[in-house]
Write an enzyme that holds these catalytic residues in place. Structure first.
Site, mmCIF file in Angstrom:
data_model
loop_
_atom_site.group_PDB
_atom_site.id
_atom_site.type_symbol
_atom_site.label_atom_id
_atom_site.label_comp_id
_atom_site.label_asym_id
_atom_site.label_seq_id
_atom_site.Cartn_x
_atom_site.Cartn_y
_atom_site.Cartn_z
ATOM 1 N N HIS A 1 0.951 -3.670 9.407
ATOM 2 C CA HIS A 1 2.341 -3.335 9.084
ATOM 3 C C HIS A 1 3.028 -2.652 10.251
ATOM 4 O O HIS A 1 2.385 -1.959 11.043
ATOM 5 C CB HIS A 1 2.428 -2.403 7.864
ATOM 6 C CG HIS A 1 2.169 -3.085 6.572
ATOM 7 N ND1 HIS A 1 3.007 -4.046 6.065
ATOM 8 C CD2 HIS A 1 1.153 -2.959 5.692
ATOM 9 C CE1 HIS A 1 2.514 -4.480 4.916
ATOM 10 N NE2 HIS A 1 1.391 -3.842 4.666
ATOM 11 N N HIS B 1 0.836 -1.202 0.000
ATOM 12 C CA HIS B 1 0.000 0.000 0.000
ATOM 13 C C HIS B 1 0.875 1.257 0.000
ATOM 14 O O HIS B 1 0.615 2.205 -0.739
ATOM 15 C CB HIS B 1 -0.931 0.022 1.220
ATOM 16 C CG HIS B 1 -2.151 -0.808 1.074
ATOM 17 N ND1 HIS B 1 -2.129 -2.183 1.135
ATOM 18 C CD2 HIS B 1 -3.451 -0.459 0.886
ATOM 19 C CE1 HIS B 1 -3.358 -2.639 0.994
ATOM 20 N NE2 HIS B 1 -4.180 -1.621 0.837
#
Length: 161
Positions: free
Chosen positions: A130, A88
């Site tokens: 993350h 992302h």
């Protein structure tokens, strides 16, 4: 945060980039821009999703047994097994940086566009998929590919402007 991590957030940005390219540079240049933008995103995504994640093999925070109880779930999926680097972050930064380097925005608000990849990347940390290092690594990958393809774009097409 789940909306920021979704893919539909990028539809207005893509629409704006293509509209801007078409308005200021015409149809042919917009097709050329789209071609190189797609190449940039493919390179960024392949490098982050398939190459580095499988080389580094670091588990995502939401996959770590010790961290799982500390992560509040908002109904989102954890994603694949490994998290380094954030795709992302890589892809969102690649999209914005390539567009910024090639379209020569004239608006006084042009710098606000950089908030989008930062918010998307923050949402990935917030949702527990993350670590901050994954996002930083994604930014590095995205910026490398965006710079590379913007350089090719400007040196081959930009001379015709």
């Amino acid at each position: 945060m789940t909306v920021l991590s979704g893919q539909s957030i990028w539809i207005p940005f893509l629409g704006y980039f293509f509209w801007y390219s078409y308005k200021y540079f015409g149809k042919k240049e917009t097709l050329y821009f789209a071609f190189f933008l797609v190449l940039t995103l493919i390179a960024s995504d392949v490098t982050s999703s398939y190459v580095l994640k499988n080389i580094v093999t670091r588990l995502r925070p939401c996959r770590e047994i010790d961290l799982k109880p500390l992560i509040y779930s908002f109904g989102q999926k954890c994603g694949g097994k490994f998290g380094f680097v954030s795709s992302h972050a890589a892809n969102s930064l690649a999209l914005v940086m390539f567009s910024f380097k090639t379209l020569n925005f004239k608006s006084k608000w042009k710098h606000f566009i950089w908030i989008a990849p930062v918010l998307v990347s923050y949402s990935r940390i917030y949702l527990g998929v993350h670590y901050p290092g994954d996002v930083i690594g994604g930014f590095v990958i995205g910026s490398i590919w965006a710079t590379f393809f913007a350089w090719i774009y400007r040196n081959h097409q930009g001379a015709k402007r």
